[in-house]
Design an enzyme around this catalytic site. Structure first.
Site, PDB file in Angstrom:
ATOM      1  CG  HIS A  96      -1.948   1.070   1.167  1.00  0.00           C
ATOM      2  ND1 HIS A  96      -1.678   2.370   1.508  1.00  0.00           N
ATOM      3  CD2 HIS A  96      -3.238   1.039   0.768  1.00  0.00           C
ATOM      4  CE1 HIS A  96      -2.769   3.101   1.341  1.00  0.00           C
ATOM      5  NE2 HIS A  96      -3.733   2.320   0.886  1.00  0.00           N
ATOM      6  CD  GLU A 166      -5.627   1.332  -2.822  1.00  0.00           C
ATOM      7  OE1 GLU A 166      -6.735   0.924  -2.524  1.00  0.00           O
ATOM      8  OE2 GLU A 166      -4.793   1.719  -1.992  1.00  0.00           O
TER       9      GLU A 166
HETATM   10  O1  LIG Z   1      -6.989   0.893   1.254  1.00  0.00           O
HETATM   11  C1  LIG Z   1      -7.743   1.663   0.696  1.00  0.00           C
HETATM   12  C2  LIG Z   1      -7.277   2.827  -0.018  1.00  0.00           C
HETATM   13  O2  LIG Z   1      -6.109   3.330   0.522  1.00  0.00           O
HETATM   14  C3  LIG Z   1      -8.326   3.862  -0.276  1.00  0.00           C
HETATM   15  O3  LIG Z   1      -8.579   4.651   0.857  1.00  0.00           O
HETATM   16  P1  LIG Z   1      -9.739   5.750   0.779  1.00  0.00           P
HETATM   17  O4  LIG Z   1     -10.940   5.048   0.168  1.00  0.00           O
HETATM   18  O5  LIG Z   1      -9.965   6.182   2.169  1.00  0.00           O
HETATM   19  O6  LIG Z   1      -9.243   6.831  -0.135  1.00  0.00           O
END
Ligand SMILES: O=C[C@H](O)COP(=O)(O)O
Length: 241
Positions: A96, A166
């Site tokens: 991540h 992401e």
């Molecule tokens: O693990 C999930 C992602 O980092 C997305 O986070 P978010 O939906 O709070 O932007």
């Protein structure tokens, strides 16, 4: 093919809160929902209670947010893939952007962790994403492809790996939701790789999830903040139908 709809709790929720959440999801999903593969990735402290609440063979998968590449040893503060599996995890989130930025995660450690997950029969969920600077320089798709290729390189079964695209600039409270044309190039690049599925994550919510799920190359959603309320998560799961 199922759409993957899941959430990471990141560093939120007590064991009791996580168990209540999981119980609600388990009750709503029952024996499973055709076309949707839900998953929950709690903090390490709550993995076993979530997995136990969901039950053995649950149609809702439990994951860990990180695991070490070594099976055991003097790695203070880490957990191994066998330990994650022992706690009930079937997914391992790897790489991540918060871990890449704050905990020295690199393409090399991501590859080692992906190999460890595959070695023990767990599903790696490898996160990739470009910075705003890379996006603005027109290098977003190249950065994302390179990260994903590094994770898949030399793996015994790259076709078992889930990729989560992401964009760093879309994640978290300082992120913003993407426009379709901003994420299409990276999604197209990832679609050429031999992964099991590509999920999108970053400021997903109930408003943008419907069009995100229809974007070419998106086979699921990985949600943070907007899914920390269980009713919202169940609404997102319903959108995946
Ligand atoms: O693990 C999930 C992602 O980092 C997305 O986070 P978010 O939906 O709070 O932007």
């Amino acid at each position: 093919m199922s759409r993957w709809i899941g959430t990471s709790f990141k560093m939120t929720k007590t064991r009791s809160e996580a168990a209540s959440y999981a119980a609600r999801v388990r009750a709503a999903v029952g024996d499973g929902i055709d076309g949707v593969q839900p998953f929950l990735i709690p903090s390490a402290t709550a993995v076993s209670v979530v997995a136990d609440t969901l039950g053995p063979g649950s149609p809702v998968l439990t994951g860990v947010q990180n695991a070490h590449w070594d099976d055991e040893g003097a790695w203070t503060g880490e957990i191994s893939v066998p330990q994650a599996a022992d706690a009930g995890a079937r997914l391992v989130e790897i790489g991540h952007s918060e871990r890449r930025a704050h905990f020295a995660e690199t393409d090399d450690t991501v590859r080692l962790k992906t190999a460890a997950a595959l070695r023990h029969g767990l599903t790696p969920l490898v996160c990739v994403g470009e910075s705003a600077a890379a996006r603005d320089a027109g290098r977003g798709a190249d950065v994302v492809r390179a990260q994903a290729e590094a994770a898949l390189e030399g793996q015994s079964d790259p076709g078992a790996v889930l990729l989560a695209y992401e964009p760093v600039w879309a994640i978290g409270e300082h992120g913003r939701p993407p426009r379709p044309e901003e994420i299409a190039p990276a999604l197209a690049a990832l679609a050429e790789l031999p992964a099991r599925a590509v999920l999108y994550g970053g400021s997903v919510d109930l408003r943008n999830a419907p069009w995100l799920l229809e974007l070419p190359g998106v086979q699921g959603l990985f949600v943070g903040r907007a899914a920390w309320d269980v009713d919202a998560f169940l609404d997102l799961v319903a959108l995946g139908l």
